[in-house]
Design a protein around this motif. Structure first.
Motif, mmCIF file in Angstrom:
data_model
loop_
_atom_site.group_PDB
_atom_site.id
_atom_site.type_symbol
_atom_site.label_atom_id
_atom_site.label_comp_id
_atom_site.label_asym_id
_atom_site.label_seq_id
_atom_site.Cartn_x
_atom_site.Cartn_y
_atom_site.Cartn_z
ATOM 1 N N THR A 31 0.830 -1.198 0.000
ATOM 2 C CA THR A 31 0.000 0.000 0.000
ATOM 3 C C THR A 31 0.870 1.255 0.000
ATOM 4 O O THR A 31 2.051 1.208 0.339
ATOM 5 C CB THR A 31 -0.937 0.044 1.219
ATOM 6 O OG1 THR A 31 -0.148 0.156 2.407
ATOM 7 C CG2 THR A 31 -1.856 -1.159 1.272
ATOM 8 N N ALA A 33 0.648 3.661 2.106
ATOM 9 C CA ALA A 33 1.078 3.901 3.487
ATOM 10 C C ALA A 33 2.292 3.044 3.841
ATOM 11 O O ALA A 33 3.258 3.540 4.442
ATOM 12 C CB ALA A 33 -0.063 3.619 4.457
ATOM 13 N N ALA A 34 2.275 1.780 3.478
ATOM 14 C CA ALA A 34 3.394 0.884 3.796
ATOM 15 C C ALA A 34 4.668 1.336 3.087
ATOM 16 O O ALA A 34 5.748 1.330 3.677
ATOM 17 C CB ALA A 34 3.057 -0.551 3.427
ATOM 18 N N TRP A 37 5.913 4.520 4.852
ATOM 19 C CA TRP A 37 6.534 4.154 6.129
ATOM 20 C C TRP A 37 7.920 3.570 5.895
ATOM 21 O O TRP A 37 8.870 3.917 6.578
ATOM 22 C CB TRP A 37 5.683 3.148 6.874
ATOM 23 C CG TRP A 37 4.733 3.745 7.864
ATOM 24 C CD1 TRP A 37 4.655 5.039 8.275
ATOM 25 C CD2 TRP A 37 3.735 3.039 8.581
ATOM 26 N NE1 TRP A 37 3.648 5.175 9.196
ATOM 27 C CE2 TRP A 37 3.071 3.965 9.406
ATOM 28 C CE3 TRP A 37 3.333 1.714 8.605
ATOM 29 C CZ2 TRP A 37 2.031 3.609 10.251
ATOM 30 C CZ3 TRP A 37 2.293 1.367 9.441
ATOM 31 C CH2 TRP A 37 1.651 2.290 10.256
ATOM 32 N N VAL A 56 -0.957 7.555 9.053
ATOM 33 C CA VAL A 56 -1.845 6.430 9.358
ATOM 34 C C VAL A 56 -2.320 6.522 10.800
ATOM 35 O O VAL A 56 -1.529 6.771 11.708
ATOM 36 C CB VAL A 56 -1.117 5.080 9.133
ATOM 37 C CG1 VAL A 56 -1.940 3.924 9.658
ATOM 38 C CG2 VAL A 56 -0.847 4.876 7.658
ATOM 39 N N CYS A 58 -5.732 4.477 11.802
ATOM 40 C CA CYS A 58 -6.342 3.157 12.022
ATOM 41 C C CYS A 58 -5.673 2.060 11.190
ATOM 42 O O CYS A 58 -5.592 0.924 11.613
ATOM 43 C CB CYS A 58 -7.840 3.198 11.739
ATOM 44 S SG CYS A 58 -8.282 3.270 9.997
ATOM 45 N N GLY A 59 -5.228 2.405 9.996
ATOM 46 C CA GLY A 59 -4.557 1.441 9.132
ATOM 47 C C GLY A 59 -5.470 0.439 8.452
ATOM 48 O O GLY A 59 -4.985 -0.484 7.792
ATOM 49 N N CYS A 66 -5.162 9.245 6.687
ATOM 50 C CA CYS A 66 -4.062 8.907 5.780
ATOM 51 C C CYS A 66 -4.308 9.322 4.329
ATOM 52 O O CYS A 66 -3.657 8.811 3.432
ATOM 53 C CB CYS A 66 -3.783 7.406 5.850
ATOM 54 S SG CYS A 66 -5.070 6.359 5.157
ATOM 55 N N ARG A 77 -7.285 6.792 0.369
ATOM 56 C CA ARG A 77 -6.786 6.274 1.641
ATOM 57 C C ARG A 77 -5.491 5.503 1.399
ATOM 58 O O ARG A 77 -5.483 4.441 0.780
ATOM 59 C CB ARG A 77 -7.832 5.384 2.295
ATOM 60 C CG ARG A 77 -9.026 6.162 2.768
ATOM 61 C CD ARG A 77 -9.991 5.240 3.475
ATOM 62 N NE ARG A 77 -11.188 5.959 3.817
ATOM 63 C CZ ARG A 77 -12.409 5.611 3.442
ATOM 64 N NH1 ARG A 77 -12.592 4.533 2.711
ATOM 65 N NH2 ARG A 77 -13.439 6.324 3.810
ATOM 66 N N CYS A 79 -3.745 3.738 3.271
ATOM 67 C CA CYS A 79 -3.658 2.404 3.881
ATOM 68 C C CYS A 79 -4.364 1.336 3.041
ATOM 69 O O CYS A 79 -4.186 0.153 3.299
ATOM 70 C CB CYS A 79 -4.225 2.426 5.304
ATOM 71 S SG CYS A 79 -5.997 2.726 5.396
#
Length: 100
Positions: A31, A33-34, A37, A56, A58-59, A66, A77, A79
């Protein structure tokens, strides 16, 4: 197959997108987000009004902390959205539209 044993799964080759104009490396299926990060980026949205940094929370796609703009589509989103080769990802300010 023993669920306690590693599966020996290997990810596919790394591909590249961009985040705020910089290269962002991602694995297939990872994702936004990943990938952010993994690149050391923990905030990629500014709230409406005050511009407080968000990333993020809630993820799992329930909250809206996010949000990023992906390929000129605001409100995505991070995530939930997988990174695709060549994606153009940008920090989102407010709603990501010109009206705020």
């Amino acid at each position: 197959m023993n669920p306690l044993e590693p599966t020996r799964a290997r990810p596919g080759p790394v591909h590249t997108a961009t985040f705020d104009g910089r290269p962002l490396r991602a694995l297939p299926g990872q994702t936004v987000a990943a990938a952010l990060w993994a690149a050391g980026v923990t905030a990629w949205r500014g709230t409406r009004g005050t511009g407080e940094p968000r990333g993020v929370f809630c993820g799992i796609g329930v909250c809206f902390d996010c949000l990023v703009t992906v390929n000129d589509r605001p409100g995505q989103r991070a995530c939930l959205v997988p990174v695709r080769p060549g994606d153009v990802i940008r920090t989102q300010r407010g709603t990501g539209r010109d009206d705020d």
